[in-house]
Design a protein around this motif. Structure first.
Motif: not given
Length: 305
Positions: A229, A233-234
């Motif tokens: 990721s 995103e993470l």
């Protein structure tokens, strides 16, 4: 009265400059012939909290020996023996020295490496050598090859029937259980500290390994594809998990993780160079993140115990 004040200011100014750390580099000669050795010396007018990394980026020159650091008249002196095997003019680039976690640079130095002239009139002449014998070919040994193959097969059969086949004790495969995610992360952080990467100007590699340790921990502990990721995103996934109360953490921990990952991205892709105290603070944040980022289920089990 004005003159006295002026003298006092000049004295204080000179004292302040005298206390500044100084880093110097010197060589005992600027011209050598191919293969000759010369001495390169780095001196620092401090004796405590000084880190002198290994020489690097030497092009056309090679390190023959690295001598121990000496303390001479309240100064640290590091000596190297260098040489060159290619003719030309080569620079010893500026070297980065750390004094109390502050980086200082030496001057670059130019070394000329000259070829050795050969006097052809004094070169010793040798007689013409005799004709060499023809080297052996594979066909010369082909007739013995089959006997060797037969002998190997016989030995293998004897070993099988009289050694391995009669051996009745089963060899048990040793199973080494994998470490728990938290224990593995702590072990890898300790190993990273021992490598002294950022202290030896490998800041990019240091941040890459540091963030990989955190991402691997998150992937194993929270079952999130953290290694694949992006930073955004993470962070978004962790915020969603935190909103639905499926992980035990806080907004401050997620913000610290976001800041650390963004700092790592700047180092790796924008060639940012954080200061020593910033790197040490990021290391502390890494452990704080791992300590305070766990699944909700695991925390509840710990409270029951």
């Amino acid at each position: 009265m004005k003159h006295k004040l002026l003298y006092i200011c000049l004295f204080l100014t000179s004292f302040t400059f005298a206390q500044q750390p100084q880093v110097k580099a010197a060589i005992d000669t600027t011209n050598i012939r191919i293969g000759e050795q010369f001495q390169y010396k780095i001196s620092v007018n401090e004796t405590e909290n000084v880190i002198i990394p290994a020489l690097e980026n030497l092009k056309g020159l090679e390190v023959v020996d690295s001598l121990k650091i000496d303390t001479i008249e309240n100064k640290l002196v590091k000596k190297y023996i260098l040489t060159g095997f290619d003719s030309g003019a080569f620079y010893i680039p500026r070297q980065q020295i750390f004094i109390r976690n502050q980086a200082y640079l030496t001057d670059s130095l130019l070394v000329n490496v000259a070829t050795v002239p050969i006097d052809t009139t004094k070169v010793k002449k040798f007689p013409i050598k005799g004709i060499k014998g023809e080297p052996y070919q594979f066909d010369d040994f082909k007739q013995y090859l089959w006997w060797i193959v037969v002998g190997v097969v016989i030995i293998a059969l004897l070993l099988y029937f009289f050694v391995f086949k009669k051996k009745k004790e089963a060899i048990e495969e040793v199973f080494v259980p994998a470490l728990a995610p938290y224990e593995e992360a702590m072990l890898k952080l300790d190993e990273l500290d021992k490598k002294l990467l950022w202290q030896n100007n490998q800041v990019k590699k240091y941040y890459s390994e540091l963030t990989d340790i955190i991402r691997s921990y998150i992937e194993r502990e929270l079952h999130i594809p953290a290694l694949e990721s992006t930073t955004d995103e993470l962070i978004n996934v962790l915020k969603d998990f935190n909103d639905i109360d499926s992980i035990d953490t806080s907004k401050e921990i997620i913000d610290k993780l976001k800041g650390l990952l963004q700092e790592s991205d700047l180092v790796k892709f924008a060639k940012s160079k954080p200061l020593a105290h910033e790197i040490e603070e990021d290391r502390k944040d890494a452990k704080l993140i791992i300590d305070n980022l766990k699944p909700k289920k695991q925390v509840e089990e710990d409270e029951v115990e």
